[in-house]
Design a protein around this motif. Sequence first.
Motif, mmCIF file in Angstrom:
data_model
loop_
_atom_site.group_PDB
_atom_site.id
_atom_site.type_symbol
_atom_site.label_atom_id
_atom_site.label_comp_id
_atom_site.label_asym_id
_atom_site.label_seq_id
_atom_site.Cartn_x
_atom_site.Cartn_y
_atom_site.Cartn_z
ATOM 1 N N GLY A 124 0.804 -1.207 0.000
ATOM 2 C CA GLY A 124 0.000 0.000 0.000
ATOM 3 C C GLY A 124 0.839 1.260 0.000
ATOM 4 N N PRO A 125 0.160 2.403 -0.002
ATOM 5 C CA PRO A 125 0.862 3.687 -0.080
ATOM 6 C C PRO A 125 1.750 3.985 1.119
ATOM 7 C CG PRO A 125 -1.482 4.006 0.264
ATOM 8 C CD PRO A 125 -1.270 2.544 0.042
ATOM 9 N N ASN A 126 1.552 3.282 2.218
ATOM 10 C CA ASN A 126 2.375 3.531 3.406
ATOM 11 C C ASN A 126 3.474 2.488 3.587
ATOM 12 O OD1 ASN A 126 0.931 5.846 4.176
ATOM 13 N ND2 ASN A 126 -0.671 4.567 5.028
ATOM 14 N N ASP A 127 3.651 1.617 2.607
ATOM 15 C CA ASP A 127 4.677 0.587 2.716
ATOM 16 C C ASP A 127 6.049 1.235 2.587
ATOM 17 O OD1 ASP A 127 6.604 -1.487 1.944
ATOM 18 O OD2 ASP A 127 4.848 -2.788 1.978
ATOM 19 N N PRO A 128 6.865 1.151 3.620
ATOM 20 C CA PRO A 128 8.165 1.834 3.576
ATOM 21 C C PRO A 128 9.102 1.281 2.510
ATOM 22 C CG PRO A 128 7.979 0.494 5.566
ATOM 23 C CD PRO A 128 6.642 0.469 4.895
ATOM 24 N N VAL A 135 8.272 0.240 -0.534
ATOM 25 C CA VAL A 135 7.897 0.847 -1.818
ATOM 26 C C VAL A 135 8.319 2.306 -1.843
ATOM 27 C CG1 VAL A 135 5.986 1.440 -3.358
ATOM 28 C CG2 VAL A 135 5.975 -0.740 -2.139
ATOM 29 N N ARG A 136 8.054 2.998 -0.761
ATOM 30 C CA ARG A 136 8.428 4.413 -0.686
ATOM 31 C C ARG A 136 9.932 4.596 -0.914
ATOM 32 N NH1 ARG A 136 5.402 8.280 1.551
ATOM 33 N NH2 ARG A 136 4.108 6.676 2.500
ATOM 34 N N GLU A 137 10.748 3.771 -0.252
ATOM 35 C CA GLU A 137 12.199 3.871 -0.380
ATOM 36 C C GLU A 137 12.662 3.508 -1.788
ATOM 37 O OE1 GLU A 137 16.129 4.583 0.342
ATOM 38 O OE2 GLU A 137 14.433 5.115 1.631
ATOM 39 N N ARG A 138 12.103 2.439 -2.354
ATOM 40 C CA ARG A 138 12.503 2.017 -3.701
ATOM 41 C C ARG A 138 12.107 3.072 -4.735
ATOM 42 N NH1 ARG A 138 13.228 -3.219 -5.686
ATOM 43 N NH2 ARG A 138 14.010 -3.480 -3.580
ATOM 44 N N ALA A 139 10.914 3.624 -4.613
ATOM 45 C CA ALA A 139 10.480 4.662 -5.553
ATOM 46 C C ALA A 139 11.398 5.882 -5.460
ATOM 47 C CB ALA A 139 9.028 5.054 -5.276
ATOM 48 N N TYR A 140 11.787 6.231 -4.256
ATOM 49 C CA TYR A 140 12.705 7.355 -4.063
ATOM 50 C C TYR A 140 14.052 7.056 -4.721
ATOM 51 C CZ TYR A 140 15.494 10.952 -1.783
ATOM 52 O OH TYR A 140 16.331 12.018 -1.547
ATOM 53 N N GLN A 141 14.557 5.840 -4.552
ATOM 54 C CA GLN A 141 15.825 5.468 -5.174
ATOM 55 C C GLN A 141 15.737 5.545 -6.698
ATOM 56 O OE1 GLN A 141 16.461 1.540 -3.622
ATOM 57 N NE2 GLN A 141 17.282 2.274 -1.671
ATOM 58 N N LEU A 142 14.623 5.075 -7.255
ATOM 59 C CA LEU A 142 14.441 5.128 -8.710
ATOM 60 C C LEU A 142 14.409 6.574 -9.195
ATOM 61 C CD1 LEU A 142 11.741 2.354 -9.007
ATOM 62 C CD2 LEU A 142 14.092 2.233 -9.882
ATOM 63 N N TRP A 143 13.720 7.441 -8.451
ATOM 64 C CA TRP A 143 13.630 8.857 -8.789
ATOM 65 C C TRP A 143 15.020 9.489 -8.784
ATOM 66 C CZ3 TRP A 143 13.994 13.089 -5.094
ATOM 67 C CH2 TRP A 143 13.644 14.328 -5.621
ATOM 68 N N GLU A 144 15.794 9.179 -7.757
ATOM 69 C CA GLU A 144 17.160 9.712 -7.675
ATOM 70 C C GLU A 144 18.034 9.186 -8.811
ATOM 71 O OE1 GLU A 144 19.285 10.257 -4.122
ATOM 72 O OE2 GLU A 144 17.914 11.947 -3.915
ATOM 73 N N GLN A 145 17.939 7.887 -9.109
ATOM 74 C CA GLN A 145 18.743 7.287 -10.175
ATOM 75 C C GLN A 145 18.456 7.925 -11.530
ATOM 76 O OE1 GLN A 145 17.837 3.113 -10.017
ATOM 77 N NE2 GLN A 145 19.001 2.801 -8.124
ATOM 78 N N GLU A 146 17.236 8.380 -11.734
ATOM 79 C CA GLU A 146 16.859 8.991 -13.011
ATOM 80 C C GLU A 146 17.103 10.500 -13.021
ATOM 81 O OE1 GLU A 146 13.063 7.954 -14.601
ATOM 82 O OE2 GLU A 146 13.417 5.814 -14.311
ATOM 83 N N GLY A 147 17.758 11.016 -12.014
ATOM 84 C CA GLY A 147 18.084 12.435 -11.984
ATOM 85 C C GLY A 147 16.984 13.328 -11.455
ATOM 86 N N ARG A 148 16.102 12.767 -10.630
ATOM 87 C CA ARG A 148 15.015 13.508 -9.993
ATOM 88 C C ARG A 148 14.093 14.214 -10.990
ATOM 89 N NH1 ARG A 148 17.733 16.288 -4.676
ATOM 90 N NH2 ARG A 148 18.486 14.359 -3.750
#
Length: 88
Positions: A6-10, A12-25
Motif C-alpha cells: 500500500g501507499p504507506n509501505d516503507p 515501496v516508498r524507499e525504492r520509488a525514491y531510489q528510482l527517482w534519484e537514479q533517473e536524476g530527480r
Amino acid sequence: MEHNLGPNDPRVRERAYQLWEQEGRPDHRHLDHWAQAVREIEEEDRRNSGGPHVNSPEAGLAIPDDVAARNQREAAAHLGQSSVPSDS
C-alpha cells in the motif's frame, strides 16, 4: 498470508525514491517510479517465497491498470472471450 503493498509501505516508498534519484530527480514521474517499485518488490517477494514471477503467465497483473482497459477485459470475460488486445 499475502502482503499488499500500500501507499504507506516503507519498502515501496524507499525504492520509488531510489528510482527517482537514479533517473536524476525528474518531475512528473512519481507514478511511474511508484509502479516500478511495486513491481520490483512484488517480484522479490515472489522469488523469496517461491511463488510465480512477474513475467510468468500465472503471475497476473502486478499493478492496477487504467479503467478503460479493465472494463474491456471484464466485458470480454463476461462474453466468454479468452483474450482482448492490449494497448501496449
